[in-house]
Design an enzyme around this catalytic site. Structure first.
Site, mmCIF file in Angstrom:
data_model
loop_
_atom_site.group_PDB
_atom_site.id
_atom_site.type_symbol
_atom_site.label_atom_id
_atom_site.label_comp_id
_atom_site.label_asym_id
_atom_site.label_seq_id
_atom_site.Cartn_x
_atom_site.Cartn_y
_atom_site.Cartn_z
ATOM 1 N N CYS A 82 0.848 -1.300 0.055
ATOM 2 C CA CYS A 82 -0.074 -0.085 -0.296
ATOM 3 C C CYS A 82 0.950 1.164 0.035
ATOM 4 O O CYS A 82 1.478 1.529 -1.056
ATOM 5 C CB CYS A 82 -0.917 -0.068 1.314
ATOM 6 N N HIS A 169 -3.822 -5.457 0.160
ATOM 7 C CA HIS A 169 -3.116 -5.727 1.770
ATOM 8 C C HIS A 169 -3.068 -7.098 1.519
ATOM 9 O O HIS A 169 -4.300 -7.859 2.047
ATOM 10 C CB HIS A 169 -3.851 -5.245 2.927
ATOM 11 N N GLU A 171 -1.986 -9.241 3.965
ATOM 12 C CA GLU A 171 -1.879 -9.755 5.376
ATOM 13 C C GLU A 171 -3.287 -9.892 5.657
ATOM 14 O O GLU A 171 -3.382 -10.733 6.825
ATOM 15 C CB GLU A 171 -0.994 -8.707 6.201
#
Length: 510
Positions: A82, A169, A171
């Site tokens: 990001c 993202h 994660e």
């Protein structure tokens, strides 16, 4: 043994700790460092890979976080996420633009699976986007390896220099291929082995503590909770009888807890243990205090004062052991994140403290602490004991703390824990407790009007305390808990159940 290291460079994003957890799930050790970390410090740490986190800034902002351009020439693989992706492009003379339409939430993304980053993945999958800017022109030597309908560069790479950036993202759970992508970065790009384990961590800590302490004496702040217990056992294995554990019974413990702590550590582990009865002292300091931050600070300071007094009796003590773990550090704030609440092991320490600190668990999440405890041979029941804050029941009694309020909370909590155990839910719920919200309400008992206290029950599911959800306890269990508390605990006529996740709430009420 030299462990492989990945650095997670913190730019203030909300998912930074989750990135660290994802890396560690692959048996790769990582550390989170601020973006201000110098090139010299990075070289000294010699990481095998670097991950830039997201963050709330724009690369064009006046005070936007930056890194030295030299970092990209170290030959270390870098993954930007990001803001980290945009920063990489901006630093290497690409172009970052603000689009007309913001991209937020679940998004379909097209992947170039010829890239090592997306090896063995579908050509189209779901990711999680949360950005206002995007890369409109990649730097020289880079190519686009992912796109969405709104984002012409959802990912980029310079395969030769092992520099990668993703706008989404990976994660979070909503990026369905995220864990696999991070695994590809760690093992296909960084060529890591993934040989970090809790047994190797414990061995390294024991060795490091031996070297740090030498022949000096150490005092341990033992509460009997999981964190301080594991910390104490690690240090005890390192230096044996050089360690003295001081257990401060501040009168803020759960029912029968003081006796249990003394029995386990004095008899079972054969540790030097001093139990200090300081109930009157702590309650005196807390008299008239309602603010939760003040309560935490007072308790933290008084703890240290008690330790200093005990240390003087013992002689020349150089080190203090604390069971600080990683979420404690996070919740107490960093340079790039706001303070949520002061942790008693961090914000409450007086500046004039006379000891050097040993915090063997400060880099671990709670589930990792439990795994270390199992490796060290600590009894399963103790390792899986309920998390309990250092300030104890003082932050589960909202408002001023009194002996009467403590007694009510202690009995209600004991009943709740007993019924959870009977229902076989002990290890299925991360944390559960009763607290006294300082609310009184009208009730009817024995045909008479009552005006008594309310007890709030809190139970959450989690793996690391960074995020949590309220536990779906069966109604029949809650019913039994409620009936027992109002019948067995004086001055209570109402029970409520907290159904708030974290965020927006914290697990503890104060």
């Amino acid at each position: 043994m030299n462990k492989e290291l990945v650095l997670v460079v913190d730019f203030g994003g909300q998912y930074n700790q989750l990135i660290a957890r994802r890396v560690r799930e692959n048996r790769v050790y990582c550390e989170i460092v601020p973006y201000t970390t110098s090139i010299e410090d990075i070289k000294e740490k010699a990481p095998k890979g670097i991950i830039f986190t997201g963050g709330p800034n724009s690369v064009y902002g006046e005070n936007a976080p930056r890194v030295q351009k030299e970092l990209f020439d170290l030959g270390i693989p870098v993954l930007g996420i990001c803001y980290g992706d945009q920063l990489m492009a901006h630093s290497l003379e690409g172009e970052v633009t603000s689009p007309e339409k913001r991209e937020y939430g679940k998004t379909d993304v097209n992947l170039d699976n010829s890239s090592l980053l997306f090896k063995d993945m579908k050509e189209k999958d779901q990711c999680w986007m949360s950005h206002t800017d995007y890369i409109s022109k990649v730097p020289k030597g880079f190519k686009i390896i992912a796109t969405t309908d709104e984002c012409p560069c959802a990912a980029m790479e310079n395969a030769e220099k092992k520099l990668y950036g993703v706008q989404f993202h990976p994660e979070v759970e909503h990026t369905l291929f995220g864990k696999k992508m991070l695994k590809n970065f760690l093992f296909n790009v960084c060529n890591l082995k993934g040989d970090w384990s809790m047994s190797s961590f414990a061995e390294q800590q024991i060795k490091a503590i031996k070297e740090k302490v030498g022949d000096k004496k150490v005092i341990c702040a033992l509460s009997g909770g999981v964190d301080s217990s594991v910390a104490a056992v690690i240090v005890h294995k390192a230096i044996g009888k050089q360690l003295t554990c001081v257990f401060v019974d501040h009168g803020l413990l759960r029912k029968d807890e003081g006796d249990q702590v003394e029995r386990i550590f004095k008899d079972q582990f054969d540790m030097n243990l001093i139990r200090v009865n300081a109930q009157d002292r702590f309650l005196g300091k807390l008299k008239g205090v309602s603010d939760p931050e003040r309560k935490r600070k007072i308790i933290g300071e008084e703890f240290i004062r008690v330790f200093e007094e005990e240390a003087k009796k013992l002689g020349d003590i150089s080190f203090l052991v604390q069971g600080t773990i990683y979420p404690d550090i996070v919740e107490s704030g960093t340079n790039t994140s706001a303070t949520i609440k002061s942790h008693h092991n961090v914000g409450g320490l007086p500046e004039d403290m006379e000891f050097k600190l040993i915090e063997p668990l400060r880099e671990l999440f709670k589930d990792e602490v439990r795994a270390v405890g199992e490796e060290l041979g600590i009894p399963h029941k103790l390792v899986w004991r309920q998390p309990f804050p250092g300030p104890g029941l003082a932050i589960r009694v909202l408002g001023e703390v009194t002996e009467e309020k403590l007694a009510i909370t202690r009995e209600a909590d004991a009943i709740f824990r007993e019924e959870i155990a009977k229902a076989g839910l002990e290890e299925k719920i991360w944390q559960y407790f009763a607290c006294l919200p300082n609310i009184q309400s009208v009730g009817v008992m024995g045909d008479e009007r009552t005006y008594c206290h309310t007890i709030a029950l809190r139970a959450v599911t989690s793996s690391d305390a960074m995020t949590s959800d309220w536990a779906r306890i069966p109604y029949e269990v809650l019913d039994k808990v409620s009936r027992r508390i109002v019948n067995e605990v004086k001055e209570v006529n109402r029970i409520v159940y907290d159904v708030t996740s974290k965020p927006p709430a914290t697990i503890e009420w104060e």
